[in-house]
Motif scaffolding. Structure first.
Motif, mmCIF file in Angstrom:
data_model
loop_
_atom_site.group_PDB
_atom_site.id
_atom_site.type_symbol
_atom_site.label_atom_id
_atom_site.label_comp_id
_atom_site.label_asym_id
_atom_site.label_seq_id
_atom_site.Cartn_x
_atom_site.Cartn_y
_atom_site.Cartn_z
ATOM 1 N N UNK A 73 0.846 -1.201 0.000
ATOM 2 C CA UNK A 73 0.000 0.000 0.000
ATOM 3 C C UNK A 73 0.874 1.241 0.000
ATOM 4 N N UNK A 74 0.597 2.128 -0.963
ATOM 5 C CA UNK A 74 1.309 3.398 -1.111
ATOM 6 C C UNK A 74 0.273 4.510 -1.154
ATOM 7 N N UNK A 75 0.543 5.640 -0.513
ATOM 8 C CA UNK A 75 -0.352 6.782 -0.661
ATOM 9 C C UNK A 75 0.427 8.017 -1.090
ATOM 10 N N UNK A 76 -0.209 8.797 -1.964
ATOM 11 C CA UNK A 76 0.347 10.062 -2.434
ATOM 12 C C UNK A 76 -0.315 11.159 -1.634
ATOM 13 N N UNK A 77 0.459 11.790 -0.777
ATOM 14 C CA UNK A 77 -0.075 12.755 0.181
ATOM 15 C C UNK A 77 0.737 14.045 0.068
ATOM 16 N N UNK A 78 0.158 15.061 -0.579
ATOM 17 C CA UNK A 78 0.890 16.302 -0.777
ATOM 18 C C UNK A 78 2.065 16.074 -1.700
ATOM 19 N N UNK A 82 4.210 7.830 0.129
ATOM 20 C CA UNK A 82 4.506 7.126 1.369
ATOM 21 C C UNK A 82 4.261 5.627 1.188
ATOM 22 N N UNK A 83 5.263 4.828 1.512
ATOM 23 C CA UNK A 83 5.108 3.376 1.562
ATOM 24 C C UNK A 83 4.510 3.024 2.913
ATOM 25 N N UNK A 91 7.767 0.188 -4.982
ATOM 26 C CA UNK A 91 6.693 0.865 -5.703
ATOM 27 C C UNK A 91 6.631 2.340 -5.322
ATOM 28 N N UNK A 92 6.844 2.659 -4.039
ATOM 29 C CA UNK A 92 6.831 4.057 -3.604
ATOM 30 C C UNK A 92 7.916 4.857 -4.311
ATOM 31 N N UNK A 106 8.968 3.160 4.633
ATOM 32 C CA UNK A 106 8.660 2.779 6.015
ATOM 33 C C UNK A 106 8.702 1.282 6.261
ATOM 34 N N UNK A 107 8.951 0.462 5.236
ATOM 35 C CA UNK A 107 8.899 -0.995 5.423
ATOM 36 C C UNK A 107 10.054 -1.452 6.289
#
Length: 420
Positions: A73-78, A82-83, A91-92, A106-107
């Motif tokens: 799971x990766x999120x695009x925040x600003x 973020x991994x 992937x991040x 963060x893994x």
């Protein structure tokens, strides 16, 4: 499959552009995020969210089951990518590069060593967690692989070489006990590569068999490496042998079958120390060990690891199944991620080299470990040289002709050809 999720129209436009650049494996589902995520979750290899970290965590938390099988799971925040979960650092980094923002990695839970242990099915001696932590922090780790097991792609700070090379930690992959006093910061990985042959007189005791098995350790073998025991068929009912094999399983937390072979089959196995036995064949212990290793090798090479050792009315010997390269013929199906099997993805993670056309590799590049080498040809030659190779192709998968001097596994993809 990579799912790319967005909650509003501007984010959705960005998600569509990202999906195009990630390749044909990436999809942007229609409709609200939550039901789309629930519908696709079992089929996802990874998920990218154009959402804040808190909103993303709240969405995926009810769906999480197991850290080894959940999607990354990766999120695009600003201005950050973020991994969040599932070892999605690679992937991040890829998404951050495509979006020209900053990756946040963060893994930390599962190290490449944990995955190596799982892939090779080895016993572990030493502080694997501390070694894995040092590896994640970028410290140099030496991996000694004297028998030449095929390895997956490894991080840049893992140096494959001799155990005496300077390093913070050393990982030793071997079925033998290293000589001398135990060293600090050493993790031993013990592969199940040995077959122990047993010959005995009638009525031998379990204690006598166990005692002579202990002599194999005195000669440098780690008994946790035993994959099977073997003997002549007429000894299958010898209680002392069967009880000693059960005792081995209790003390070594393992299960190893007792293989049996007819005397006439053992009689033709070349051995280093033939003798004139009462049952009319030149060897039981050495011949049974070698015959069992041949069976388990699937046509690969075997060798005597320890020649016969005599005890009280019992003789044992050990043979080794020598490692060889691995060639996985991986079918990708007609092209969609949902037409690719989980086993295909596991083989891609196991490989140090992936061979295939540019189009096929593009479909699976996000599944590869960092450091995986990608080439367009030479799959058989690489596997025969000892590498772990995944050869990818559309539909059912690629074909190879003629004998291959390596372990060959086929992972067929879904095919539209009715003749398959």
């Amino acid at each position: 499959m990579i799912g790319v999720f967005a909650a509003d129209e501007p984010a959705r436009r960005a998600a569509v552009e990202l999906a195009k650049r990630l390749g044909p494996d990436a999809v942007v589902p229609d409709g609200p995020v939550r039901p789309a995520l629930r519908r696709l979750w079992p089929r996802l290899g990874s998920a990218v969210f154009f959402l804040g970290t808190e909103a993303t965590v709240r969405l995926v938390a009810p769906l999480l089951r197991d850290e080894r099988s959940d999607p990354g799971v990766v999120c695009v925040d600003g201005g950050f990518t973020v991994s969040l979960l599932g070892g999605a650092d690679a992937l991040a980094v890829q998404v951050a590069d495509l979006l020209d923002n900053t990756p946040v990695l963060t893994s930390t839970d599962i190290s490449p060593l944990d995955e190596l242990v799982e892939l090779l099915d080895v016993s572990v001696e030493g502080d694997l967690a501390a070694c894995g932590a040092a590896l994640r922090e970028g410290e140099q780790v030496v991996l000694a692989n004297p028998l030449g097991f095929p390895l997956p792609a490894l991080p840049d700070n893992v140096v494959v070489g001799h155990a005496d090379l300077p390093a913070t930690w050393t990982v030793l992959l071997d079925d033998r006990i290293p000589p001398g006093r135990p060293r600090e910061n050493v993790v031993r990985l013990v592969p199940r590569s040995l077959v122990v042959g047993i010959g005995s007189s009638t009525g031998v005791s379990a204690q006598a068999v166990s005692d002579v098995l202990g002599e194999l350790e005195a000669r440098g073998l780690d008994l946790r490496a035993v994959r099977a025991f073997a003997t002549v068929d007429r000894k299958l009912s010898e209680q002392g042998i069967t009880d000693a094999v059960e005792d081995w399983g209790f003390w070594h937390s393992g299960v190893a079958p007792l293989l049996v072979y007819p005397a006439e089959e053992l009689a033709v196995v070349p051995v280093p120390n033939p003798a004139e036995l009462a049952i009319g064949i030149p060897s039981v212990a050495e011949a049974a060990a070698l015959r069992g290793a041949m069976e388990l090798s699937g046509g690969g090479r075997v060798e005597i690891a320890v020649e016969k050792v005599k005890g009280a009315a019992v003789t044992v010997a050990a043979a080794r199944v020598l490692p060889r390269g691995r060639l996985a013929l991986v079918g990708l199906g007609p092209g969609g991620a949902d037409e690719r099997t989980p086993r295909a993805e596991a083989e891609l993670r196991r490989a140090s080299v992936v061979v295939g056309t540019e189009e096929c590799v593009a479909q699976v590049r996000h599944l590869l470990r960092p450091g995986t080498r990608v080439v367009s040809e030479g799959a058989v030659e690489l596997a025969e040289a000892g590498a772990a190779v995944a050869y990818v192709g559309r539909d059912f998968g690629p074909e190879v002709t003629g004998p291959v001097r390596a372990e060959v596994v086929r992972v067929p993809g879904i095919t539209l050809n009715p003749n398959r």
